[in-house]
Design an enzyme around this catalytic site. Structure first.
Site, mmCIF file in Angstrom:
data_model
loop_
_atom_site.group_PDB
_atom_site.id
_atom_site.type_symbol
_atom_site.label_atom_id
_atom_site.label_comp_id
_atom_site.label_asym_id
_atom_site.label_seq_id
_atom_site.Cartn_x
_atom_site.Cartn_y
_atom_site.Cartn_z
ATOM 1 N N TRP A 22 -14.961 10.011 -7.484
ATOM 2 C CA TRP A 22 -15.367 9.637 -6.123
ATOM 3 C C TRP A 22 -14.397 8.649 -5.513
ATOM 4 O O TRP A 22 -13.846 7.803 -6.042
ATOM 5 C CB TRP A 22 -16.774 9.021 -6.082
ATOM 6 N N ARG A 29 -5.118 -5.222 -8.227
ATOM 7 C CA ARG A 29 -6.252 -5.371 -7.316
ATOM 8 C C ARG A 29 -7.534 -5.877 -7.978
ATOM 9 O O ARG A 29 -8.627 -5.744 -7.433
ATOM 10 C CB ARG A 29 -6.528 -4.027 -6.612
ATOM 11 N N GLU A 76 -7.933 -7.919 0.480
ATOM 12 C CA GLU A 76 -8.771 -6.983 1.251
ATOM 13 C C GLU A 76 -9.903 -7.763 1.911
ATOM 14 O O GLU A 76 -10.477 -8.673 1.310
ATOM 15 C CB GLU A 76 -9.347 -5.920 0.320
ATOM 16 N N TYR A 97 -12.930 9.885 1.854
ATOM 17 C CA TYR A 97 -13.223 8.502 1.504
ATOM 18 C C TYR A 97 -12.866 7.558 2.660
ATOM 19 O O TYR A 97 -11.848 7.734 3.323
ATOM 20 C CB TYR A 97 -12.426 8.079 0.256
ATOM 21 N N GLU A 135 -2.963 2.995 -2.468
ATOM 22 C CA GLU A 135 -3.944 2.397 -3.377
ATOM 23 C C GLU A 135 -4.602 3.438 -4.265
ATOM 24 O O GLU A 135 -4.949 4.527 -3.798
ATOM 25 C CB GLU A 135 -5.000 1.680 -2.532
ATOM 26 N N HIS A 175 -10.043 -2.577 7.622
ATOM 27 C CA HIS A 175 -10.263 -1.153 7.384
ATOM 28 C C HIS A 175 -10.427 -0.399 8.692
ATOM 29 O O HIS A 175 -11.505 -0.422 9.291
ATOM 30 C CB HIS A 175 -11.545 -0.943 6.589
ATOM 31 N N ARG A 179 -5.572 -0.972 6.848
ATOM 32 C CA ARG A 179 -5.737 0.243 6.043
ATOM 33 C C ARG A 179 -6.225 1.358 6.949
ATOM 34 O O ARG A 179 -7.130 1.133 7.758
ATOM 35 C CB ARG A 179 -6.751 -0.009 4.924
ATOM 36 N N ASP A 196 -5.728 4.196 1.080
ATOM 37 C CA ASP A 196 -6.454 4.251 -0.198
ATOM 38 C C ASP A 196 -6.709 5.706 -0.578
ATOM 39 O O ASP A 196 -7.392 6.431 0.149
ATOM 40 C CB ASP A 196 -7.788 3.497 -0.046
ATOM 41 N N HIS A 198 -8.159 6.453 -3.478
ATOM 42 C CA HIS A 198 -9.442 6.329 -4.185
ATOM 43 C C HIS A 198 -9.518 7.217 -5.424
ATOM 44 O O HIS A 198 -10.508 7.934 -5.641
ATOM 45 C CB HIS A 198 -10.619 6.584 -3.239
ATOM 46 N N GLU A 247 -9.148 -2.176 -8.735
ATOM 47 C CA GLU A 247 -10.429 -2.716 -8.272
ATOM 48 C C GLU A 247 -11.546 -2.472 -9.267
ATOM 49 O O GLU A 247 -12.550 -3.177 -9.245
ATOM 50 C CB GLU A 247 -10.794 -2.164 -6.889
HETATM 51 MG MG LIG Z 1 -10.136 0.816 -2.848
#
Ligand SMILES: [Mg+2]
Length: 402
Positions: A402, A283, A339, A160, A236, A123, A148, A210, A212, A262
């Protein structure tokens, strides 16, 4: 026949909260399972303590599939993050025990390795684009082959994925922090930000991003189209996935690969996404999708439809989960990527791990079971601290994803 003689919950907060299930058999073999549900930890601890542990004593630890069916169908109330995380903890602990009894790493119980290690992505983030570029350079120097990239969006303080300090930990406050979000500012900023990464570093590594869950399918399609020339590994969570068929619209709008899942708990959350090939990567994770037994079922379904895996692996998954994920990753033919956020050093005072990061990939150890042990005395030094994930609000004050 060995039986389960003891099962207990260990709640500890070395750097962040973790809930761990430890099962012991009549032969003295122990197994660990992760039961951490970020921001709702004690609900799973209670589900296990009050409703699952009383069922375990005296049962045969070898019968993993039967245990899974017993806890899933036996509860009558199915699915959901609390139930499926609790089942995952029992399932993972039993795989750990079976490996130790057999003297084999769990990947050998699952059929053996199909690859040496699991490619991971790290990340990179920054409060500005130049800071992000410096962070990407740092991950490149560390040998990561997939990165990422996230940066703070000017005009949208609730961006995010931007790290403050050494570790990114969004569940940081004792009550939820409320963050302002502007979709318009994000859509103006994100393509130029990611283009700056490619301009500086070229195309010799995988670039991920991402979203999010913050866009509508129409907005996500537009973003994906603008990112096509940057050849992302994936975009993502472009949109919330409760409505699986909405991903058809994103898919039709863009060839940028799509990853989601996720927050999924079961195969039923992604059945349509997979069988209609509305996504490229699934994911779902060991801890939130019913353990190794159920996640393997999801991955096997995905293989039939050329959907690859890309398990969630943020720090809210304990080292037990991460190790279980890597053992499964190295066995499935349709593995895509894993990840990986390194846990804080203090986390490893409690969880002793044996997986290794080499050449941008995680390698499970050949130790029997999952290769993770917990130091309960160390765990006791870090009591539970209430922590919530943030809540997102649009600039007009209404609640957003979020
Ligand atoms: Mg994510």
């Amino acid at each position: 026949m060995a039986t389960i003689t003891e099962a207990k919950i260990i709640i500890t907060s070395p750097g962040r909260n973790f809930v761990t299930l430890k099962i012991t058999t009549s032969d003295g073999v122990t197994g660990l399972g992760d039961a951490t549900l970020n921001g709702r930890e004690l609900a799973v601890a209670s589900y296990l303590e009050d409703h699952v542990l009383p069922l375990l004593t005296g049962r045969d630890p070898d019968r993993i599939e039967d245990m899974w069916q017993y806890l899933y169908k036996g509860a009558y109330w199915r699915r959901g993050p609390v139930t499926m995380t609790a089942i995952a903890a029992v399932d993972t602990a039993l795989w750990d025990i079976k490996g130790k009894v057999a003297g084999m790493p769990v990947y050998d119980l699952l059929g053996g390795r199909a690859r040496d290690g699991a490619l991971v992505y790290g990340h990179a983030s920054g409060g500005t684009v130049p800071e992000l570029l410096d962070d990407v350079a740092r991950f490149r120097d560390l040998g990561y082959r997939a990165i990422r990239a996230q940066a703070a969006v000017p005009g949208s303080p609730g961006s995010y994925g931007v790290r403050h300090g050494a570790v990114y930990e969004p569940a940081a406050t004792s009550l939820p922090e409320e963050q302002l979000w502007s979709t318009e500012a994000y859509l103006d900023f994100a393509p130029d930000c990611l283009a700056a990464v490619r301009e500086r570093f070229g195309f010799g590594f995988h670039l991920l991003h991402d979203v999010h869950h913050r866009l509508t399918p129409t907005e996500a399609g537009r973003l994906g189209r603008r990112l096509e020339d940057l050849r992302l590994f994936w975009m993502e969570d472009p949109s919330p996935a409760e409505l699986q068929e909405s991903f058809r619209q994103i898919r039709q709008a863009t060839t940028t690969p799509i990853a989601v899942g996720e927050v999924f708990n079961s195969i039923w959350d992604c059945q349509q996404l997979i069988t209609e090939r509305l996504i490229d990567y699934i994911r779902a994770s060991v801890v939130h999708a019913g353990g190794i037994t159920h996640l393997r079922r999801i991955f096997n379904l995905a293989e039939l439809y050329q959907v690859r895996t890309g398990s969630h692996g943020a720090t809210d998954l304990s080292p037990v989960s991460l190790s279980a994920a890597v053992h499964l990753d190295v066995t499935v033919p349709n593995f895509g990527i894993q990840e990986y956020m390194a846990h804080a050093p203090v986390t490893h005072e409690v969880f002793h791990t044996s997986y290794e990061l080499r050449d941008g990939a995680l390698h499970p150890s050949p130790a029997p079971g999952l290769g993770v042990e917990i130091d309960e005395q160390a765990a006791a030094r870090f009591p539970y601290e209430p922590k919530y994930l943030p809540v997102s609000r649009r600039t007009d004050g209404s609640v957003h994803d979020w």
